[in-house]
Design a protein around this motif. Structure first.
Motif, PDB file in Angstrom:
ATOM      1  N   ALA A   1       0.838  -1.200   0.000  1.00  0.00           N
ATOM      2  CA  ALA A   1       0.000   0.000   0.000  1.00  0.00           C
ATOM      3  C   ALA A   1       0.871   1.247   0.000  1.00  0.00           C
ATOM      4  O   ALA A   1       1.631   1.475   0.945  1.00  0.00           O
ATOM      5  CB  ALA A   1      -0.923  -0.018   1.214  1.00  0.00           C
ATOM      6  N   ASP A   2       0.752   2.045  -1.055  1.00  0.00           N
ATOM      7  CA  ASP A   2       1.500   3.298  -1.132  1.00  0.00           C
ATOM      8  C   ASP A   2       0.849   4.340  -0.222  1.00  0.00           C
ATOM      9  O   ASP A   2      -0.183   4.093   0.417  1.00  0.00           O
ATOM     10  CB  ASP A   2       1.589   3.796  -2.571  1.00  0.00           C
ATOM     11  N   GLY A   3       1.442   5.526  -0.152  1.00  0.00           N
ATOM     12  CA  GLY A   3       0.949   6.578   0.731  1.00  0.00           C
ATOM     13  C   GLY A   3      -0.481   6.979   0.465  1.00  0.00           C
ATOM     14  O   GLY A   3      -1.257   7.228   1.388  1.00  0.00           O
ATOM     15  N   ASP A   4      -0.887   7.023  -0.798  1.00  0.00           N
ATOM     16  CA  ASP A   4      -2.257   7.397  -1.154  1.00  0.00           C
ATOM     17  C   ASP A   4      -3.249   6.346  -0.676  1.00  0.00           C
ATOM     18  O   ASP A   4      -4.310   6.678  -0.135  1.00  0.00           O
ATOM     19  CB  ASP A   4      -2.349   7.587  -2.678  1.00  0.00           C
ATOM     20  N   THR A   5      -2.911   5.075  -0.850  1.00  0.00           N
ATOM     21  CA  THR A   5      -3.781   3.979  -0.405  1.00  0.00           C
ATOM     22  C   THR A   5      -3.898   3.964   1.112  1.00  0.00           C
ATOM     23  O   THR A   5      -5.000   3.812   1.658  1.00  0.00           O
ATOM     24  CB  THR A   5      -3.251   2.631  -0.925  1.00  0.00           C
ATOM     25  N   VAL A   6      -2.779   4.136   1.799  1.00  0.00           N
ATOM     26  CA  VAL A   6      -2.799   4.158   3.269  1.00  0.00           C
ATOM     27  C   VAL A   6      -3.654   5.320   3.760  1.00  0.00           C
ATOM     28  O   VAL A   6      -4.477   5.153   4.664  1.00  0.00           O
ATOM     29  CB  VAL A   6      -1.363   4.238   3.838  1.00  0.00           C
ATOM     30  N   ALA A   7      -3.506   6.502   3.164  1.00  0.00           N
ATOM     31  CA  ALA A   7      -4.308   7.666   3.562  1.00  0.00           C
ATOM     32  C   ALA A   7      -5.794   7.400   3.337  1.00  0.00           C
ATOM     33  O   ALA A   7      -6.638   7.775   4.171  1.00  0.00           O
ATOM     34  CB  ALA A   7      -3.855   8.902   2.793  1.00  0.00           C
ATOM     35  N   GLY A   8      -6.148   6.749   2.226  1.00  0.00           N
ATOM     36  CA  GLY A   8      -7.541   6.417   1.957  1.00  0.00           C
ATOM     37  C   GLY A   8      -8.111   5.445   2.965  1.00  0.00           C
ATOM     38  O   GLY A   8      -9.243   5.625   3.452  1.00  0.00           O
ATOM     39  N   ILE A   9      -7.351   4.402   3.301  1.00  0.00           N
ATOM     40  CA  ILE A   9      -7.795   3.425   4.307  1.00  0.00           C
ATOM     41  C   ILE A   9      -7.942   4.118   5.660  1.00  0.00           C
ATOM     42  O   ILE A   9      -8.918   3.908   6.385  1.00  0.00           O
ATOM     43  CB  ILE A   9      -6.811   2.237   4.397  1.00  0.00           C
ATOM     44  N   ASN A  10      -6.976   4.968   6.012  1.00  0.00           N
ATOM     45  CA  ASN A  10      -7.066   5.690   7.290  1.00  0.00           C
ATOM     46  C   ASN A  10      -8.322   6.548   7.346  1.00  0.00           C
ATOM     47  O   ASN A  10      -8.955   6.665   8.397  1.00  0.00           O
ATOM     48  CB  ASN A  10      -5.821   6.549   7.515  1.00  0.00           C
ATOM     49  N   SER A  11      -8.698   7.144   6.238  1.00  0.00           N
ATOM     50  CA  SER A  11      -9.905   7.965   6.203  1.00  0.00           C
ATOM     51  C   SER A  11     -11.136   7.133   6.537  1.00  0.00           C
ATOM     52  O   SER A  11     -12.023   7.584   7.270  1.00  0.00           O
ATOM     53  CB  SER A  11     -10.069   8.605   4.828  1.00  0.00           C
ATOM     54  N   LEU A  12     -11.199   5.926   5.992  1.00  0.00           N
ATOM     55  CA  LEU A  12     -12.324   5.035   6.297  1.00  0.00           C
ATOM     56  C   LEU A  12     -12.319   4.650   7.769  1.00  0.00           C
ATOM     57  O   LEU A  12     -13.372   4.644   8.423  1.00  0.00           O
ATOM     58  CB  LEU A  12     -12.251   3.778   5.423  1.00  0.00           C
ATOM     59  N   LEU A  13     -11.140   4.331   8.298  1.00  0.00           N
ATOM     60  CA  LEU A  13     -11.040   3.957   9.707  1.00  0.00           C
ATOM     61  C   LEU A  13     -11.389   5.136  10.615  1.00  0.00           C
ATOM     62  O   LEU A  13     -12.074   4.965  11.626  1.00  0.00           O
ATOM     63  CB  LEU A  13      -9.636   3.430  10.005  1.00  0.00           C
ATOM     64  N   ILE A  14     -10.949   6.331  10.253  1.00  0.00           N
ATOM     65  CA  ILE A  14     -11.254   7.528  11.037  1.00  0.00           C
ATOM     66  C   ILE A  14     -12.754   7.814  11.014  1.00  0.00           C
ATOM     67  O   ILE A  14     -13.342   8.203  12.025  1.00  0.00           O
ATOM     68  CB  ILE A  14     -10.437   8.736  10.528  1.00  0.00           C
ATOM     69  N   SER A  15     -13.402   7.591   9.888  1.00  0.00           N
ATOM     70  CA  SER A  15     -14.846   7.853   9.799  1.00  0.00           C
ATOM     71  C   SER A  15     -15.663   6.876  10.638  1.00  0.00           C
ATOM     72  O   SER A  15     -16.837   7.103  10.881  1.00  0.00           O
ATOM     73  CB  SER A  15     -15.310   7.798   8.338  1.00  0.00           C
ATOM     74  N   ASN A  16     -15.034   5.815  11.092  1.00  0.00           N
ATOM     75  CA  ASN A  16     -15.710   4.779  11.865  1.00  0.00           C
ATOM     76  C   ASN A  16     -15.543   4.958  13.379  1.00  0.00           C
ATOM     77  O   ASN A  16     -16.057   4.172  14.157  1.00  0.00           O
ATOM     78  CB  ASN A  16     -15.144   3.412  11.437  1.00  0.00           C
ATOM     79  N   ILE A  17     -14.829   5.982  13.793  1.00  0.00           N
ATOM     80  CA  ILE A  17     -14.532   6.226  15.203  1.00  0.00           C
ATOM     81  C   ILE A  17     -15.810   6.486  15.993  1.00  0.00           C
ATOM     82  O   ILE A  17     -16.711   7.169  15.519  1.00  0.00           O
ATOM     83  CB  ILE A  17     -13.596   7.452  15.336  1.00  0.00           C
ATOM     84  N   HIS A  18     -15.842   5.955  17.205  1.00  0.00           N
ATOM     85  CA  HIS A  18     -16.892   6.344  18.146  1.00  0.00           C
ATOM     86  C   HIS A  18     -16.389   7.489  19.021  1.00  0.00           C
ATOM     87  O   HIS A  18     -17.027   8.527  19.097  1.00  0.00           O
ATOM     88  CB  HIS A  18     -17.316   5.179  19.012  1.00  0.00           C
ATOM     89  N   ASN A  19     -15.253   7.286  19.692  1.00  0.00           N
ATOM     90  CA  ASN A  19     -14.735   8.309  20.600  1.00  0.00           C
ATOM     91  C   ASN A  19     -13.226   8.545  20.496  1.00  0.00           C
ATOM     92  O   ASN A  19     -12.778   9.648  20.770  1.00  0.00           O
ATOM     93  CB  ASN A  19     -15.047   7.956  22.063  1.00  0.00           C
ATOM     94  N   GLN A  20     -12.459   7.508  20.168  1.00  0.00           N
ATOM     95  CA  GLN A  20     -11.010   7.646  20.259  1.00  0.00           C
ATOM     96  C   GLN A  20     -10.303   7.097  19.023  1.00  0.00           C
ATOM     97  O   GLN A  20     -10.671   6.056  18.485  1.00  0.00           O
ATOM     98  CB  GLN A  20     -10.483   6.916  21.494  1.00  0.00           C
ATOM     99  N   LEU A  21      -9.261   7.798  18.632  1.00  0.00           N
ATOM    100  CA  LEU A  21      -8.377   7.396  17.545  1.00  0.00           C
ATOM    101  C   LEU A  21      -7.040   7.010  18.152  1.00  0.00           C
ATOM    102  O   LEU A  21      -6.556   7.677  19.065  1.00  0.00           O
ATOM    103  CB  LEU A  21      -8.177   8.577  16.580  1.00  0.00           C
ATOM    104  N   TYR A  22      -6.441   5.933  17.640  1.00  0.00           N
ATOM    105  CA  TYR A  22      -5.142   5.488  18.120  1.00  0.00           C
ATOM    106  C   TYR A  22      -4.181   5.424  16.938  1.00  0.00           C
ATOM    107  O   TYR A  22      -4.514   4.864  15.895  1.00  0.00           O
ATOM    108  CB  TYR A  22      -5.230   4.096  18.761  1.00  0.00           C
ATOM    109  N   ALA A  23      -3.016   6.004  17.128  1.00  0.00           N
ATOM    110  CA  ALA A  23      -1.998   5.984  16.086  1.00  0.00           C
ATOM    111  C   ALA A  23      -0.634   5.864  16.764  1.00  0.00           C
ATOM    112  O   ALA A  23      -0.466   6.249  17.928  1.00  0.00           O
ATOM    113  CB  ALA A  23      -2.056   7.250  15.241  1.00  0.00           C
ATOM    114  N   GLN A  24       0.309   5.340  16.022  1.00  0.00           N
ATOM    115  CA  GLN A  24       1.656   5.185  16.559  1.00  0.00           C
ATOM    116  C   GLN A  24       2.260   6.552  16.895  1.00  0.00           C
ATOM    117  O   GLN A  24       2.959   6.714  17.872  1.00  0.00           O
ATOM    118  CB  GLN A  24       2.522   4.443  15.547  1.00  0.00           C
ATOM    119  N   ASN A  25       1.954   7.550  16.064  1.00  0.00           N
ATOM    120  CA  ASN A  25       2.380   8.929  16.276  1.00  0.00           C
ATOM    121  C   ASN A  25       1.500   9.817  15.394  1.00  0.00           C
ATOM    122  O   ASN A  25       0.581   9.330  14.745  1.00  0.00           O
ATOM    123  CB  ASN A  25       3.877   9.105  15.963  1.00  0.00           C
TER     124      ASN A  25
END
Length: 158
Positions: free
Chosen positions: A92-116
């Motif tokens: 997954a290149d940077g564009d694909t990762v950013a797109g997947i992250n957008s889907l995961l972020i849109s699914n948040i209830h209260n908290q987002l977790y990231a390495q940094n």
């Protein structure tokens, strides 16, 4: 409802859910170096329509064709399952990762977790890539059902 009741309900649906997951074709997406990696949340399983179309009030289901399940396993690995896709490993290149992250972020209830805060996301499929370091200022993210006086606190590791 009691925890025992919730466990009983989950056990009743377990076998059916396992069969539905086995019917999907699973891809592993590996985040490329420099992509910022994948995020996760307090609601990590993202079930969505895979065609990107507006289906109105019709909700996708785990057994419905034309849907995909996205589940982050680590900052570098995500599982994506569809009934129509292939089973393979995708770099997954940077564009694909950013797109997947957008889907995961849109699914948040209260908290987002990231390495940094170096992860990337997109406000929409047509938008450019945005940095996770600016998410707390993103009006689209902040307007997603959050009260205006809600505070966003960045947690930092020492």
């Amino acid at each position: 409802m009691s925890q025992d009741f919730n466990i009983l309900v989950e056990l009743q649906f377990h076998d059916n859910l396992v069969q539905l997951h086995q019917g999907r074709r699973w891809q592993m997406l590996l985040a490329s170096d420099g992509s910022g990696g994948f995020v996760t949340s307090d609601h990590p399983v993202c079930l969505r329509w895979s065609d990107g179309q507006d289906h109105g009030n019709m909700s996708p289901g785990f057994g419905v064709p034309g849907t995909e399940v996205i589940f982050p396993l680590s900052p570098t690995l995500v599982l994506r399952g569809t009934f129509e896709g292939e089973e393979n490993l995708i770099d997954a290149d940077g564009d694909t990762v950013a797109g997947i992250n957008s889907l995961l972020i849109s699914n948040i209830h209260n908290q987002l977790y990231a390495q940094n805060a170096l992860f990337n996301y997109k406000q929409s499929p047509k938008d450019g890539i945005s940095s996770g370091a600016t998410l707390w200022r993103d009006n689209v993210f902040l307007a997603a059902g959050k009260p205006k006086d809600d505070k966003i606190v960045a947690l930092r590791a020492k």
